[in-house]
Design a protein around this motif. Structure first.
Motif, short mmCIF file in Angstrom:
data_model
loop_
_atom_site.label_atom_id
_atom_site.label_comp_id
_atom_site.label_asym_id
_atom_site.label_seq_id
_atom_site.Cartn_x
_atom_site.Cartn_y
_atom_site.Cartn_z
N CYS A 5 0.86 -1.20 0.00
CA CYS A 5 0.00 0.00 0.00
C CYS A 5 0.89 1.24 0.00
O CYS A 5 1.80 1.36 0.83
CB CYS A 5 -0.90 0.00 1.23
SG CYS A 5 -1.76 1.57 1.44
N CYS A 8 -0.09 3.24 3.68
CA CYS A 8 0.26 2.74 5.02
C CYS A 8 1.33 1.66 5.00
O CYS A 8 1.77 1.19 6.04
CB CYS A 8 -0.99 2.23 5.74
SG CYS A 8 -1.56 0.63 5.12
N LYS A 10 1.09 -1.44 4.09
CA LYS A 10 0.62 -2.82 4.30
C LYS A 10 0.97 -3.71 3.10
O LYS A 10 0.89 -3.27 1.94
CB LYS A 10 -0.90 -2.80 4.50
CG LYS A 10 -1.47 -4.15 4.84
CD LYS A 10 -2.97 -4.12 5.02
CE LYS A 10 -3.47 -5.56 5.05
NZ LYS A 10 -4.88 -5.70 4.87
N CYS A 21 -6.19 -0.83 -0.64
CA CYS A 21 -5.97 -1.20 0.77
C CYS A 21 -7.16 -0.72 1.62
O CYS A 21 -7.87 0.22 1.24
CB CYS A 21 -4.68 -0.52 1.22
SG CYS A 21 -4.23 -0.86 2.92
N CYS A 23 -7.07 1.04 4.08
CA CYS A 23 -6.85 2.43 4.50
C CYS A 23 -7.15 3.40 3.35
O CYS A 23 -6.92 4.59 3.49
CB CYS A 23 -5.41 2.61 4.96
SG CYS A 23 -4.24 2.82 3.61
#
Ligand SMILES: Cc1ncc(COP(=O)(O)O)c(C=O)c1O
Ligand SMILES: [Zn+2]
Length: 355
Positions: A5, A8, A10, A21, A23
């Motif tokens: 991502c 963030c 991830k 993602c 987020c």
């Protein structure tokens, strides 16, 4: 293979059907190709997968995309004829790659929003792959693009309002139904296809031209061009990144505006392919522009038809968005003087935007 991502950090497997993602950040592909080497090109493949040694894929779906000629337009300008493609635009490079990925992970159905060309491409490759497909286009899209989408067996939703609204409607559908979003902006596999533009240029010319002109709406060709060039540079094939000129429409220039700390009204433009008011990867494009000292230029609306005519009078019948790139080039050299060694992508065919 994993996505990362961009917001963030991830990590998520690329087997995922998630468009982005949790987020809300967009995916980037965690893939560094092996060193570029002309010897690793599969010369038996007459499509973009001749570069499969540098692509994140095992099996692939092809309709014979890529391998487009480069022609000399005049002493200073070469044109790469990317409308010589199965669905008549450069988007086939990205769609071939993205739909190959969809097939590999077992996707049964995809949706996509588009100004027409990316939708055409996804519809065609999904048809070839046996994947059900629905395409969202804004009202006002060239009728021939809509006809082609339907001809490939895809369902075509025509959404009232502009291109950005059309994307919002399609994204809501993805959220509501969890259907796979085979989108050229969200899905980074698309860029692993568009990067073959640069591999081909290098293979054909044995070098990279000094000045490369690229239209930018959502940036799928820009990301591909940068990926390709960075790969050649990191592989010590080229010793510098060339000058790059990103072309926005004078009537829809969010990237130009932000780069230059300006605001301008968005108006309807003949260059429908770059009529993107809210490019989702705007910050990534701006970061690239800063990193490589890229120039962002505007295409004068009142020169698009003139540019299209000038090309057509030499046998090249491209669509308005493509003519807009040539119009930007003409107005730039008129202002700053002739540049040597330019390359422009003829990335969309005239028959598709005959309005
Ligand atoms: C012919 C043509 N040129 C350029 C573009 C711009 O591509 P992108 O929005 O990925 O920057 C498009 C997009 O649809 C297009 O159809
Ligand atoms: Zn995230």
């Amino acid at each position: 293979m994993n996505y990362i991502c961009q917001k963030c950090g991830k990590v998520e497997t690329t087997q995922t059907y998630k468009a982005n993602c949790d987020c809300s950040g967009l995916w980037q592909l965690d893939f560094i190709p092996q060193k570029f080497d002309l010897k690793l090109i599969d010369n038996k493949e007459w499509n973009i997968f001749r570069y499969k040694a540098f692509m994140p894929i095992k099996d692939y779906i092809t309709l014979g995309e890529g391998m487009t000629p480069i022609i000399k337009f005049d002493n200073h300008l070469k044109l790469k004829m990317d409308y010589f493609m199965p669905t008549l635009s450069f988007k086939d490079r990205g769609a071939a790659m993205l739909i190959s990925h969809c097939k590999e992970i077992g996707v049964q159905k995809v949706v996509q929003d588009s100004s027409g060309n990316a939708g055409n491409s996804i519809a065609a490759y999904a048809a070839k792959a046996g994947i059900e497909c629905e395409i969202y286009v804004p009202s006002g899209t060239s009728p021939k693009k809509i006809d082609m989408i339907k001809a490939h067996g895809a369902k075509c939703h025509i959404i009232e309002g502009n291109r950005d609204n059309c994307a919002d409607v399609c994204r809501q559908r993805v959220i509501n139904d969890g259907v796979y979003y085979a989108n050229h902006v969200y899905n980074p596999y698309f860029y692993e296809g568009t990067k073959t533009y640069i591999y081909e240029v290098y293979e054909q010319l044995g070098r990279i031209p000094e000045n490369i002109w690229v239209p930018v709406g959502n940036g799928t060709l820009v990301f591909g061009v940068i990926k390709g060039l960075e790969h050649l540079y990191n592989s010590k094939i080229i010793d510098k990144i060339p000058e790059i000129y990103l072309v926005q429409s004078e009537f829809c220039a969010p990237i130009y505006d932000e780069f230059n700390h300006k605001t301008s009204e968005i108006k309807e433009t003949l260059a429908e392919g770059i009529a993107i008011g809210k490019p989702m990867r705007k910050n990534e494009i701006l970061n690239i522009a800063k990193k490589y000292n890229i120039k962002i230029v505007k295409s004068p609306e009142n020169k698009i038809l003139y540019a299209r005519d000038k090309l057509a009078k030499q046998g090249i019948y491209c669509e308005h968005t493509t003519a807009a790139t040539y119009a930007a080039y003409l107005s730039y050299i008129e202002k700053y003087g002739q540049l040597a060694d330019n390359l422009i992508s003829m990335c969309g065919a005239g028959l598709k935007s005959d309005h």
